[in-house]
Design an enzyme around this catalytic site. Structure first.
Site, PDB file in Angstrom:
ATOM      1  N   LYS A 216      14.257 -42.415   1.342  1.00  0.00           N
ATOM      2  CA  LYS A 216      14.232 -41.653   0.085  1.00  0.00           C
ATOM      3  C   LYS A 216      15.042 -40.373   0.255  1.00  0.00           C
ATOM      4  O   LYS A 216      15.000 -39.741   1.309  1.00  0.00           O
ATOM      5  CB  LYS A 216      12.772 -41.351  -0.268  1.00  0.00           C
ATOM      6  CG  LYS A 216      12.567 -40.757  -1.660  1.00  0.00           C
ATOM      7  CD  LYS A 216      11.064 -40.587  -1.956  1.00  0.00           C
ATOM      8  CE  LYS A 216      10.818 -39.999  -3.326  1.00  0.00           C
ATOM      9  NZ  LYS A 216       9.373 -39.837  -3.606  1.00  0.00           N
TER      10      LYS A 216
ATOM     11  N   SER B 279       7.821 -41.714  -7.895  1.00  0.00           N
ATOM     12  CA  SER B 279       9.202 -41.262  -7.837  1.00  0.00           C
ATOM     13  C   SER B 279      10.055 -41.996  -6.796  1.00  0.00           C
ATOM     14  O   SER B 279      11.273 -41.885  -6.828  1.00  0.00           O
ATOM     15  CB  SER B 279       9.227 -39.767  -7.536  1.00  0.00           C
ATOM     16  OG  SER B 279       8.671 -39.538  -6.243  1.00  0.00           O
TER      17      SER B 279
ATOM     18  N   SER C  85       3.613 -41.657  -5.746  1.00  0.00           N
ATOM     19  CA  SER C  85       5.054 -41.943  -5.746  1.00  0.00           C
ATOM     20  C   SER C  85       5.495 -43.073  -4.834  1.00  0.00           C
ATOM     21  O   SER C  85       6.621 -43.559  -4.952  1.00  0.00           O
ATOM     22  CB  SER C  85       5.844 -40.684  -5.392  1.00  0.00           C
ATOM     23  OG  SER C  85       5.857 -39.814  -6.500  1.00  0.00           O
TER      24      SER C  85
END
Ligand SMILES: [Zn+2]
Lengths: 89, 477, 432
Positions: free
Chosen positions: C38, C113, C137
């Site tokens: 990420k 996310s 997330s």
């Protein structure tokens, strides 16, 4: 319930620009969300969270620093080994 | 100056002399180095970096807390103080807010009317920001240069109650505090900017003014004296002293209204989520404090027979006290007088610290004085010569050598004077020539004295002595 | 021995912000396993943006702890994945580089996310991915994309190098197609790191074991009630019955603190975020600005220009929560609510070993379906309790509704990540 003046003041405190076109939208959204937050105010005061750990230390030992070049590498503006920023006065 | 209506409280920030910074392993020894050469992701505030607390900082702060008789909180923690300034690497300062390390202590000072305890409100630990240099002249041409070498250096902030009654008391408090921190071996007062003071000052019944940015010991007294006069003038003109923050402009010795938005700042403190709380109150018991200034003062009076005044002066700094104890081995009385009354004066005049005086030289000087080899006047002269040599970066000359070179030995001095007088008496014609303005006559007289003492006199000194004696004749005439 | 592989995915769903075409890797337990990271996790020498314009061009001079661990385990780090800007979102639509699409249905969001990480795994571009989970997330996009994602116990994985959104809530965690993959990745990244003061010395040395005999599983009524799509609730209940068949016992229970959990969560995360994101001033990193302006003017303009709306909205909400006059009503009361959630978990974990429920109240939203911020926030209701309490939680695929994946969420006691993984594994095995 907050009004646009509150949002402007808080945005200024947070140093994040909000333009006139956005202010109404931000005000109504923040107002709605802050009203939702208000439910918390019915709770009693004063809980401290047990963080699980205490006294986490390191020894007073020197580790290698970045070189001046590495430190400044990501800076957009620099001069004589210094970072360069707008005036504050 | 009257002080019965003056109320002063101090907030003192001292850098602790740990090897590494408060939250990272960068060295704190940056003063002679290039900007931004003592930084890492943590003290640059790079995204993703995290603070890890230096244990030694807490140990040092605890020593101070114990020495100032504070009580250490059972549990304390760090908070974020949020504000924007270019040299603040993360846009928040990690400091202690509602749960500081220690509270409620005291420090005794020699006040305007005798010894008195000044109450300490709290002691907390925090990080130093970086350093800003303001550049440019025209408004749009102005900018800021930033060096983060200082960012993250450990500070303790010591806050006093508003117990001080005059600028002089404030200075004395600071001197006493400095000495105490030095004795505790947690602070180096000679490092530039290692101590910074904010002072709160008000006249009874008037608005409180905070003077920020005072970075020298002398500056505190100056700033406060200026502020009292300013506030009295405001009141005299029938105006009201505004509650405000002012800045001390060291170079001009004045304070100016800062008009910054800082005053209205809302710092939005909240507990630092990346650091765990501390429970260190049980460390207090294990801390063995060294002899502190008050105790040492008593001992100097007992052991060396120092007067109270001398003892107080000589214990006013760790290095000074240690210097005195060395010299006292030669003669405690002479050592006290010569250190406290003569040496310190000469050092202050030159803005020198005690380190400037080589102890071997000073001990030899005390020896010469003790043996009655030289007069006090010569002793002072010798001190000045040595300190001037130090100032010029020369190797300082030993006092005995100076005595010889300049013929400062008491007997030697009298001998030469006797010889000068004899030569004057024996040579009336060259003396008359000298008084008539004939230059070469003096050289002749010098030569005569040199012959008599077989060249052991310093020509410069001899010249001066001859002129002096010849001058006396003329004055008498 | 250093080896290399090439990585050139046909990234139709826009899972990546940065890809590394030529990847070198070493020997080790993950040798040659392709792992995506990420883009809020710092990678030395590789641009790390948090999907924000304010970090465009920022190249960290250091690796996050987890990246160091991955490299020494031999993993092949193939790229940086798309996300909601700074982790602020539930859909990955709040990326300044454009949204990621759900590989199961490109008309829908992948969740957020960590949407890029989930999509990269679900689309088969890479074997595994790292995400971060502040309020769901990891678990949300895992559920929406039909993969497995674990939010570990707080402190079990070092956050050093994770660009902070809400420090007291978030954890880095593993994402993979199956529980075994998650377990393998977790075993590399878990463990103590002295650079993270909140890190705990609990390495993960474990192989998933599908035994759930005697396991008591609590089903809080709040996880199946109002606001939860009944079809999703039914699917999850069926999944629980698979575990019952394997020997577990389902127990109805209740978590009354859920009523205040979401408000508490949003007060805390926005408060911390407002402080965390203040450092992005363009001085030390990130694109610079106009030095002729004054500091506050320039800073304020720069942040308006380079932070997206949701980020600015959360900064403003967080600033409200911490400001004088609001602090006592919001931030402090949120701590009380947080403690109530922790107390609820403590009580429930006295009665049951595991809590089960849906990961998300619905299947993946259609793109741009949710435009009202508060409505969007409300969809996090089932994931935030685990973050408030710091307990481990996993999302494992458990069937479909309208052709879209549904996630079964399993929440365990502090440091019982192993049991959470075992239970998910038991479901995975039993469901085959
Ligand atoms: Zn550093």
């Amino acid at each position: 319930m907050v009004v646009s003046e509150d949002v402007r003041k808080i945005a200024k405190l947070a140093d994040v620009g909000v333009d006139d076109r956005e202010i109404e939208e931000f005000t109504s959204q923040c107002s709605e969300i802050l009203t939702y937050f208000e439910m918390l105010d019915t709770l009693p005061q004063g809980a401290t969270i047990d963080r699980g750990l205490v006294n986490i230390f390191r020894e007073d030992e020197i580790t290698e620093s970045l070189s001046q070049e590495e430190a400044l590498r990501n800076a957009a503006e620099k001069e004589d080994g210094f970072f360069k920023a707008p005036r504050v006065m | 100056m009257e002080h019965d209506d003056v109320i002063i409280g101090l907030e003192i920030h001292c850098q602790l002399n740990t090897r590494s910074k408060l939250f990272c392993g960068c060295s704190t020894d940056f003063r002679d180095d290039e900007p931004n050469t003592h930084t890492c992701p943590v003290c640059l505030g790079l995204p993703g970096s995290m603070p890890v607390l230096n244990k030694k900082v807490i140990e040092f702060a605890m020593r101070v807390a114990k020495a100032l008789n504070c009580s250490v909180l059972k549990e304390c923690d760090f908070s974020r103080k949020n504000y924007f300034y270019p040299d603040l690497n993360k846009a928040y300062q990690i400091t202690q807010y509602d749960r500081p390390l220690a509270e409620w202590g005291k420090l005794m000072i020699e006040g305007e009317d005798g010894e008195r305890d000044i109450r300490i409100t709290r002691i907390h630990v925090e990080e130093d920001p970086g350093r800003s240099v303001h550049m440019g002249t025209t408004d749009r041409g102005k900018y800021t240069l930033i060096d983060y070498n200082r960012a993250g250096v450990p500070l303790i902030e010591i806050v006093t109650e508003p117990d001080l009654k005059s600028p002089k008391e404030a200075r004395r408090f600071l001197n006493k505090l400095r000495a105490t921190l030095e004795y505790l071996n947690v602070f180096d007062s000679e490092k530039e900017g290692s101590l910074r003071v904010d002072a709160n000052i008000s006249l009874k019944g008037s608005g409180r003014v905070e003077v920020k940015n005072i970075s020298s010991y002398k500056g505190v007294e100056k700033a406060l004296t200026f502020e009292i006069t300013r506030q009295r003038n405001v009141i005299r003109r029938g105006q009201v002293v505004a509650r405000e923050t002012r800045h001390f402009v060291e170079a001009r010795g004045i304070t100016t209204s800062s008009r910054s938005k800082e005053e209205e700042n809302d710092y939005r403190y909240f507990p630092e989520p990346d650091l765990m709380p501390m429970q260190v109150s049980d460390w207090v018991e294990g801390i063995v404090l060294p002899e502190l200034p008050d105790a040492r003062r008593e001992r100097f009076m007992q052991q060396y027979g120092c007067s109270l005044e001398h003892a107080r002066t000589l214990t006013g700094g760790l290095k000074l006290a240690e210097f005195y104890e060395q010299v006292a081995k030669a003669d405690p009385d002479l050592a006290a007088t010569w250190t406290a009354d003569y040496l310190l004066g000469e050092l202050n005049y030159r803005d020198f610290s005690i380190d400037a005086m080589p102890i071997v030289h000073f001990m030899e000087l005390i020896g010469l004085l003790k043996a009655d080899t030289i007069t006090d006047k010569s002793g002072v002269e010798i001190l000045r010569i040595i300190l001037d040599q130090v100032k010029n970066g020369e190797k300082p000359e030993m006092p005995a050598s100076i005595v010889n070179r300049l013929g400062l030995a008491k007997t030697g001095g009298d001998e030469i004077t006797d010889m000068v007088r004899a030569v004057i008496a024996e040579n009336p014609q060259p003396v008359a020539d000298y008084h008539a303005g004939k230059g070469p006559a003096l050289n002749f007289l010098v030569g005569q004295v040199m012959k008599k003492c077989r060249g052991r006199a310093d020509p410069g000194h001899l010249n001066a002595l001859l002129r002096e004696e010849l001058g006396k004749m003329q004055d008498g005439a | 021995m250093a080896k290399t592989l090439t990585f050139t995915p046909d990234d139709k769903v826009h899972a990546f912000i940065t890809t590394i075409p030529e990847v070198s890797y070493e020997d080790g337990p993950l040798s040659g396993v392709t792992v995506a990271i990420k883009d809020n996790i710092s990678t030395r020498g590789i641009e790390t943006t948090c999907a924000s314009q304010i970090l465009k061009g920022y190249i960290p001079p250091y690796d996050a702890h987890v990246v160091t661990l991955l490299k020494s385990a031999g993993a092949a780090i193939v790229g940086k994945t798309n996300m909601d800007e700074f982790g602020m979102g539930t859909t990955t639509e709040n990326s300044s580089f454009g949204p990621t699409l759900n590989p199961c249905d490109p008309g829908r969001v992948p969740g957020g996310s960590s949407g890029g990480s989930a999509a990269a795994v679900a689309a088969g571009y890479c074997d595994m991915a790292l995400g971060s989970d502040t309020g769901g997330s990891i678990r949300c996009p895992a559920a929406f994309c039909g993969i497995v994602g674990l939010k570990p116990t707080y402190g079990r994985v070092s956050r050093y190098g994770l660009i902070a959104y809400a420090n007291s809530l978030e954890q880095i965690g593993p994402m993979a197609k199956d529980v075994t993959g998650v377990s393998r990745l977790f075993s590399v990244i878990a463990g103590h790191d002295k650079r993270d003061s909140t890190s705990v010395d609990r390495p993960y040395i474990h192989t998933p074991n599908p035994s759930v005999k005697g396991l008591r599983i609590g089903l809080p009524e709040e996880f199946f009630g109002k606001g939860v799509d009944p079809k999703v609730a039914d699917t999850v209940k069926k999944a629980v019955s698979v575990l019952e068949q394997a020997g577990a016992e389902a127990v109805p229970c209740s978590m009354p603190s859920m009523s205040h959990a979401l408000a508490a969560y949003y007060v805390i995360c926005t408060s911390e975020a407002s402080s965390n994101l203040a450092r992005f001033d363009g001085i030390r990193y990130g694109p610079g600005g106009d030095l002729r302006k004054s500091w506050h003017e320039e800073f304020s303009d720069r942040r308006q220009e380079r932070f997206g709306k949701e980020v600015r909205r959360r900064i403003i909400l967080g600033t409200f929560s911490l400001a004088a006059g609001y602090f006592g009503r919001y931030y402090q009361k949120a701590q009380t609510a947080r403690q109530m959630v922790r107390d609820d978990f403590a009580r429930l974990f006295g009665e049951v070993d595991m809590i089960a429920g849906p990961t998300m109240p619905s299947i993946a939203f259609k793109l741009r379906e949710k435009s009202d911020p508060l409505q969007m926030y409300l969809s996090d209701i089932l994931t935030v309790p685990a973050n408030l309490a710091g307990v481990p939680a996993i999302s494992v695929p458990c069937g479909q509704v309208e052709g879209m994946p549904v996630g079964l969420q399993l929440i365990g006691r502090h440091f019982e990540d192993e049991k959470v993984i075992d239970t998910a594994f038991a479901y995975e095995q039993g469901a085959v």
